[in-house]
Motif scaffolding. Structure first.
Motif, PDB file in Angstrom:
ATOM      1  N   SER A  92     -23.514  32.821  13.635  1.00 43.37           N
ATOM      2  CA  SER A  92     -24.565  31.980  13.067  1.00 43.37           C
ATOM      3  C   SER A  92     -24.118  31.365  11.748  1.00 43.37           C
ATOM      4  O   SER A  92     -24.364  30.180  11.487  1.00 43.37           O
ATOM      5  N   THR A  93     -23.462  32.149  10.923  1.00 46.69           N
ATOM      6  CA  THR A  93     -22.967  31.654   9.639  1.00 46.69           C
ATOM      7  C   THR A  93     -21.914  30.578   9.848  1.00 46.69           C
ATOM      8  O   THR A  93     -21.943  29.529   9.184  1.00 46.69           O
ATOM      9  N   ARG A  94     -20.992  30.812  10.771  1.00 46.95           N
ATOM     10  CA  ARG A  94     -19.954  29.812  11.051  1.00 46.95           C
ATOM     11  C   ARG A  94     -20.578  28.505  11.547  1.00 46.95           C
ATOM     12  O   ARG A  94     -20.195  27.424  11.115  1.00 46.95           O
ATOM     13  N   ALA A  95     -21.544  28.616  12.446  1.00 44.82           N
ATOM     14  CA  ALA A  95     -22.195  27.416  12.982  1.00 44.82           C
ATOM     15  C   ALA A  95     -22.920  26.654  11.873  1.00 44.82           C
ATOM     16  O   ALA A  95     -22.834  25.426  11.788  1.00 44.82           O
ATOM     17  N   ALA A  96     -23.639  27.383  11.012  1.00 44.48           N
ATOM     18  CA  ALA A  96     -24.356  26.741   9.906  1.00 44.48           C
ATOM     19  C   ALA A  96     -23.371  26.094   8.930  1.00 44.48           C
ATOM     20  O   ALA A  96     -23.604  24.978   8.459  1.00 44.48           O
ATOM     21  N   ASN A  97     -22.276  26.780   8.626  1.00 47.05           N
ATOM     22  CA  ASN A  97     -21.270  26.220   7.711  1.00 47.05           C
ATOM     23  C   ASN A  97     -20.642  24.963   8.283  1.00 47.05           C
ATOM     24  O   ASN A  97     -20.393  23.999   7.555  1.00 47.05           O
ATOM     25  N   GLU A  98     -20.368  24.971   9.584  1.00 50.61           N
ATOM     26  CA  GLU A  98     -19.797  23.782  10.211  1.00 50.61           C
ATOM     27  C   GLU A  98     -20.779  22.613  10.182  1.00 50.61           C
ATOM     28  O   GLU A  98     -20.394  21.473   9.969  1.00 50.61           O
ATOM     29  N   ARG A  99     -22.036  22.919  10.381  1.00 46.84           N
ATOM     30  CA  ARG A  99     -23.042  21.851  10.438  1.00 46.84           C
ATOM     31  C   ARG A  99     -23.460  21.361   9.058  1.00 46.84           C
ATOM     32  O   ARG A  99     -23.625  20.169   8.834  1.00 46.84           O
ATOM     33  N   TYR A 100     -23.671  22.283   8.122  1.00 46.16           N
ATOM     34  CA  TYR A 100     -24.232  21.929   6.821  1.00 46.16           C
ATOM     35  C   TYR A 100     -23.276  22.107   5.643  1.00 46.16           C
ATOM     36  O   TYR A 100     -23.598  21.728   4.528  1.00 46.16           O
ATOM     37  N   GLY A 101     -22.118  22.708   5.873  1.00 46.92           N
ATOM     38  CA  GLY A 101     -21.174  22.998   4.792  1.00 46.92           C
ATOM     39  C   GLY A 101     -21.414  24.386   4.228  1.00 46.92           C
ATOM     40  O   GLY A 101     -22.498  24.949   4.370  1.00 46.92           O
ATOM     41  N   GLU A 102     -20.399  24.932   3.592  1.00 52.21           N
ATOM     42  CA  GLU A 102     -20.516  26.277   3.027  1.00 52.21           C
ATOM     43  C   GLU A 102     -21.384  26.277   1.783  1.00 52.21           C
ATOM     44  O   GLU A 102     -21.483  25.272   1.083  1.00 52.21           O
ATOM     45  N   GLU A 103     -22.020  27.413   1.518  1.00 49.56           N
ATOM     46  CA  GLU A 103     -22.839  27.580   0.321  1.00 49.56           C
ATOM     47  C   GLU A 103     -21.957  27.524  -0.914  1.00 49.56           C
ATOM     48  O   GLU A 103     -20.854  28.051  -0.927  1.00 49.56           O
ATOM     49  N   ASP A 104     -22.449  26.905  -1.945  1.00 52.30           N
ATOM     50  CA  ASP A 104     -21.790  26.892  -3.239  1.00 52.30           C
ATOM     51  C   ASP A 104     -22.565  27.853  -4.129  1.00 52.30           C
ATOM     52  O   ASP A 104     -23.695  27.567  -4.530  1.00 52.30           O
TER      53      ASP A 104
END
Length: 119
Positions: A92-104
């Motif tokens: 889920s984290t990988r999918a969200a990062n790919e879609r929205y970018g990693e958290e800063d």
């Protein structure tokens, strides 16, 4: 593949060396590929290329979370429910990062509510 300078500046060194994969990810991927076997620390270290000074800490932290089991000198994949929850969270984290970018984290902290402000 190049990365932007912001990621270069803000990412821990192990994440940059392993193509975004943490040492814990590497250990979990290895053990998940061998769910019916247990390995010594040195066998896991050799199979994952995790540094000798890091493997003990990585395994201990994974054990605290129930993701690996430890008996004597051997380590094995944790119980199915804990591992399934971890795998789901990682995907889920990988999918969200790919879609929205990693958290800063710095940006997040700028907007976080301080406990002192709520009193």
């Amino acid at each position: 593949m190049p990365i932007d300078i912001e990621m270069f500046e803000s990412s821990p060194e192990d994440r940059l060396q392993n193509g975004g994969e943490t040492n814990a990810d590497r250990v979990m991927r290895f053990l998940a590929g061998h769910p019916d076997q247990a390995f010594t620390q040195s066998e896991i270290r050799d199979a994952t290329d995790v540094k000798a000074g890091s493997i003990s800490v990585v395994l201990s932290r994974l054990e605290e979370r129930g993701l690996v089991r430890h008996k004597g000198n051997y380590w094995a994949l944790g119980e199915a429910d804990d591992v399934a929850a971890y795998t789901s969270m990682v995907e889920s984290t990988r999918a969200a990062n790919e879609r929205y970018g990693e958290e800063d984290m710095d940006e997040w902290l700028e907007h976080a509510v301080d406990d002192e402000d709520t009193e």
